[in-house]
Design a protein around this motif. Structure first.
Motif, short mmCIF file in Angstrom:
data_model
loop_
_atom_site.label_atom_id
_atom_site.label_comp_id
_atom_site.label_asym_id
_atom_site.label_seq_id
_atom_site.Cartn_x
_atom_site.Cartn_y
_atom_site.Cartn_z
N LEU A 272 -39.22 -7.14 27.30
CA LEU A 272 -38.88 -6.23 28.40
C LEU A 272 -38.38 -6.96 29.65
O LEU A 272 -37.90 -6.32 30.59
CB LEU A 272 -40.11 -5.41 28.78
CG LEU A 272 -40.61 -4.46 27.70
CD1 LEU A 272 -41.95 -3.86 28.12
CD2 LEU A 272 -39.59 -3.38 27.44
N GLU A 273 -38.44 -8.27 29.66
CA GLU A 273 -38.10 -9.03 30.85
C GLU A 273 -36.69 -8.72 31.36
O GLU A 273 -36.49 -8.47 32.55
CB GLU A 273 -38.23 -10.53 30.58
CG GLU A 273 -38.00 -11.39 31.80
CD GLU A 273 -38.23 -12.86 31.53
OE1 GLU A 273 -38.40 -13.59 32.52
OE2 GLU A 273 -38.25 -13.27 30.37
N GLY A 274 -35.73 -8.68 30.46
CA GLY A 274 -34.35 -8.40 30.87
C GLY A 274 -34.19 -7.02 31.47
O GLY A 274 -33.47 -6.84 32.46
N ASP A 275 -34.88 -6.05 30.89
CA ASP A 275 -34.78 -4.69 31.41
C ASP A 275 -35.47 -4.56 32.76
O ASP A 275 -35.00 -3.82 33.63
CB ASP A 275 -35.37 -3.69 30.41
CG ASP A 275 -34.45 -3.49 29.21
OD1 ASP A 275 -33.22 -3.53 29.39
OD2 ASP A 275 -34.97 -3.32 28.09
N GLY B 217 -34.44 1.19 33.34
CA GLY B 217 -35.70 1.78 33.76
C GLY B 217 -36.30 2.64 32.67
O GLY B 217 -37.52 2.63 32.45
N THR B 218 -35.45 3.36 31.96
CA THR B 218 -35.92 4.17 30.84
C THR B 218 -36.50 3.27 29.75
O THR B 218 -37.55 3.57 29.18
CB THR B 218 -34.76 5.03 30.27
OG1 THR B 218 -34.29 5.88 31.32
CG2 THR B 218 -35.21 5.85 29.09
N PHE C 141 -33.43 -3.29 35.99
CA PHE C 141 -33.86 -2.11 36.74
C PHE C 141 -34.17 -2.45 38.19
O PHE C 141 -33.66 -1.81 39.11
CB PHE C 141 -35.08 -1.46 36.09
CG PHE C 141 -35.57 -0.27 36.84
CD1 PHE C 141 -34.84 0.90 36.86
CD2 PHE C 141 -36.76 -0.31 37.55
CE1 PHE C 141 -35.28 2.01 37.58
CE2 PHE C 141 -37.22 0.78 38.27
CZ PHE C 141 -36.47 1.95 38.28
N TYR C 142 -35.01 -3.46 38.41
CA TYR C 142 -35.45 -3.75 39.77
C TYR C 142 -34.40 -4.49 40.61
O TYR C 142 -34.31 -4.26 41.81
CB TYR C 142 -36.75 -4.55 39.75
CG TYR C 142 -37.95 -3.69 39.39
CD1 TYR C 142 -38.46 -2.78 40.30
CD2 TYR C 142 -38.55 -3.78 38.15
CE1 TYR C 142 -39.55 -1.98 39.98
CE2 TYR C 142 -39.65 -2.99 37.82
CZ TYR C 142 -40.14 -2.09 38.74
OH TYR C 142 -41.20 -1.29 38.43
N ASP C 143 -33.62 -5.35 39.98
CA ASP C 143 -32.67 -6.14 40.77
C ASP C 143 -31.27 -5.53 40.80
O ASP C 143 -30.53 -5.72 41.76
CB ASP C 143 -32.59 -7.56 40.22
CG ASP C 143 -33.91 -8.30 40.38
OD1 ASP C 143 -34.73 -7.90 41.23
OD2 ASP C 143 -34.14 -9.27 39.62
N LYS C 144 -30.90 -4.80 39.74
CA LYS C 144 -29.53 -4.29 39.65
C LYS C 144 -29.47 -2.77 39.64
O LYS C 144 -28.41 -2.19 39.47
CB LYS C 144 -28.87 -4.85 38.40
CG LYS C 144 -28.79 -6.37 38.43
CD LYS C 144 -28.27 -6.94 37.14
CE LYS C 144 -28.31 -8.47 37.22
NZ LYS C 144 -28.10 -9.08 35.92
#
Length: 62
Positions: free
Chosen positions: A15-18, A31-32, A22-25
């Motif tokens: 989940l790290e990439g997501d 986010g889903t 979500f938070y940075d881009k």
């Protein structure tokens, strides 16, 4: 180290990439995926809790 613990680590790392997206881009689709991954983590954690409790109870009965 148990395979169950490795499952949790693998799920979190996947989940790290997501999280980043979500938070940075501000990527809403990411986010889903994060929400789904967190739900999967919750289900896995509950399953492990039940397994641990059952093993603990078995050992107490012996």
């Amino acid at each position: 180290m148990s395979n169950r613990f490795q499952e949790i680590k693998d799920l979190v790392m996947s989940l790290e990439g997501d999280f980043d997206k979500f938070y940075d881009k501000n990527n809403q689709a990411a986010g889903t995926r994060v929400r789904k991954g967190m739900q999967d983590l919750k289900v896995l954690a509950q399953s492990i809790r039940e397994e641990v409790q059952n093993l603990k109870n078995q050992k107490e009965e012996e």
